[in-house]
Design a protein around this motif. Structure first.
Motif, short mmCIF file in Angstrom:
data_model
loop_
_atom_site.label_atom_id
_atom_site.label_comp_id
_atom_site.label_asym_id
_atom_site.label_seq_id
_atom_site.Cartn_x
_atom_site.Cartn_y
_atom_site.Cartn_z
N LYS A 181 32.96 27.29 144.15
CA LYS A 181 32.02 26.48 143.14
C LYS A 181 32.51 27.12 141.73
CE LYS A 181 27.55 24.74 141.74
NZ LYS A 181 26.45 24.51 141.99
N ASP A 182 32.62 28.37 141.88
CA ASP A 182 32.84 29.27 140.39
C ASP A 182 34.22 28.90 139.94
OD1 ASP A 182 30.39 30.24 140.17
OD2 ASP A 182 31.01 31.97 140.99
N LYS A 183 35.30 28.69 141.01
CA LYS A 183 36.77 28.42 140.78
C LYS A 183 37.01 27.07 140.26
CE LYS A 183 38.66 31.64 144.32
NZ LYS A 183 39.47 31.69 145.48
N THR A 184 36.08 26.18 140.62
CA THR A 184 36.25 24.84 140.23
C THR A 184 35.39 24.50 138.91
OG1 THR A 184 34.07 24.10 141.44
CG2 THR A 184 36.44 23.74 142.40
N ILE A 212 27.59 34.81 154.29
CA ILE A 212 28.89 34.49 154.19
C ILE A 212 29.38 33.12 153.52
CG2 ILE A 212 31.27 34.76 155.29
CD1 ILE A 212 30.06 36.89 156.99
N ASN A 213 28.70 32.09 154.24
CA ASN A 213 29.07 30.91 153.71
C ASN A 213 28.35 30.47 152.23
OD1 ASN A 213 30.35 30.07 156.63
ND2 ASN A 213 28.20 29.56 157.48
N ASP A 214 27.43 30.98 152.14
CA ASP A 214 26.75 30.93 150.78
C ASP A 214 27.73 31.69 149.86
OD1 ASP A 214 24.44 29.32 151.77
OD2 ASP A 214 23.52 31.09 151.70
N LEU A 215 27.96 32.95 150.06
CA LEU A 215 28.75 33.43 149.35
C LEU A 215 30.27 32.70 148.79
CD1 LEU A 215 29.09 36.11 147.61
CD2 LEU A 215 30.20 37.31 149.61
N ARG A 216 30.87 32.19 150.03
CA ARG A 216 32.04 31.38 149.92
C ARG A 216 31.96 30.07 149.30
NH1 ARG A 216 34.12 30.02 155.66
NH2 ARG A 216 34.24 32.17 155.73
N TYR A 217 30.93 29.44 149.39
CA TYR A 217 30.52 28.28 148.68
C TYR A 217 30.39 28.66 147.17
CZ TYR A 217 28.09 24.31 146.94
OH TYR A 217 27.62 23.20 146.17
N THR A 218 29.65 29.54 146.74
CA THR A 218 29.46 30.07 145.42
C THR A 218 30.93 30.32 144.70
OG1 THR A 218 27.38 30.86 145.98
CG2 THR A 218 28.30 31.74 143.78
#
Length: 354
Positions: free
Chosen positions: A351-354, A342-348
């Motif tokens: 990151k895509d948004k930025t 979940i944390n990796d998915l949230r980080y990804t």
């Protein structure tokens, strides 16, 4: 008649517990503090003897016309003798296992309490054949020890067992099983009487005498209530006993990961983990009570659900259990596969948004 018996068992347990407390000190059935224990002073144990005597009086008064009634009572006597001796002399684990197995064999072979088959949800039956006896014995011995494993805080095992017994009694009422209603409610009344002295701060521990007896009787009652039924119904006692079964299951996983013997004691059980993250003794017990109640409610809802609804409910429940286990570190501090995902998915995503 049954209401009179229940009241008698309840107050009988209240009267007997102080007497058992004095007996425990006299025979040396005491629990001394150590690095694994939460209590800080010498405590009397063997309190389960009060529960058992109250139960036995009620069970003999009921005296139903069931072939397995007296085998169950004789099996409980073997369990109680084992528990009393263990509380006094700290028996070897192998001796306790042999005694538990003997009690289970007595119920299965003499009493005829066996799970011979289950009806599959989409038609047909799953016959256990020659495995019916070992499966039944394994269930009784396994649940007997599962209740014993959670007996680590004041009132914990007695409270969780009471919630399980209350749920089993309720389910037996739905299914119209008079014998299970009578015996489960008798044990429940006896246990609630003992809880007056066992809830935090405890004046006496139930010891292995109580934990093994409650585990044994809960295992047998759940078998009698749900044997030879549907696959979905067969899951119900597993859900009802969700707290001790989950704690036992993850304890096994934890020891396998850490390459420890399965019988090795540790201080990483459910109640230990909750205390380690900051909950008080009383808060921890109440949280686990709430968890046991949650499992009981899920079992009742599950019993009324259709096949696919039941499967979905189980999937959601397992996900909640896994997330909770990872959050409190029940298997280990580094065991967090879903939370990490979940944390990796949230980080990804961020990151895509930025």
């Amino acid at each position: 008649m049954i209401y009179f018996i229940l009241i008698m068992c309840f107050f009988g347990s209240i009267v007997l517990t102080p007497l058992v407390k004095k007996l425990a000190f006299k025979v040396g059935a005491t629990d001394k503090p150590n690095k694994r224990k939460v209590h800080q002073k010498i405590m009397p144990r063997m309190g389960g003897l009060a529960i058992y005597i109250s139960f036995l009086i009620g069970a003999l008064l009921v005296n139903p016309d069931k072939a397995y009634h007296y085998p169950i009572l004789l099996g409980s006597l073997i369990i109680i003798i084992t528990g009393v001796l263990d509380d006094i002399y700290n028996l070897n684990a192998k001796i306790k296992f042999i005694a538990q197995t003997a009690a289970a064999v007595l119920v299965v072979v003499w009493g005829g309490v066996q799970v011979e088959f289950i009806n599959l949800p989409f038609g047909g039956q799953l016959q256990f054949g020659f495995l019916d006896v070992p499966i039944t014995i394994l269930w009784i011995v396994g649940i007997t020890n599962a209740i014993n494993l959670i007996d680590g805080l004041d009132g914990l095992a007695a409270g969780v067992s009471s919630i399980a017994l209350f749920t089993i009694t309720g389910m037996a009422m739905i299914m119209g099983n008079g014998y299970v209603i009578a015996l489960s409610s008798i044990v429940l009344a006896s246990t609630l009487g003992f809880l007056f002295f066992n809830f935090y701060p405890a004046k006496i521990f139930m010891g292995d005498t109580g934990a093994l007896f409650l585990g044994y009787i809960i295992a047998v009652m759940s078998l009698l209530g749900f044997k030879n039924v549907t696959l979905i119904s067969f899951v119900i006692p597993v859900i009802i006993l969700g707290v001790p079964i989950s704690d036992t299951f993850f304890a096994i996983i934890r020891r396998l990961i850490n390459k420890q013997p399965l019988s090795a004691p540790d201080k990483s059980h459910l109640h230990h983990c909750l205390i380690n993250i900051g909950f008080t003794h009383r808060q921890t017990v109440i949280i686990i009570y709430a968890m046991a109640t949650f499992f009981g409610l899920v079992a009742v809802i599950f019993s009324q659900a259709k096949v696919w609804g039941g499967i979905l409910l189980i999937a959601i429940m397992l996900l909640i259990i896994e997330l909770f286990v990872e959050k409190i570190g029940l298997v280990g501090k580094n065991y967090k596969p879903i939370l990490k995902f979940i944390n990796d998915l949230r980080y990804t995503t961020e990151k895509d948004k930025t």
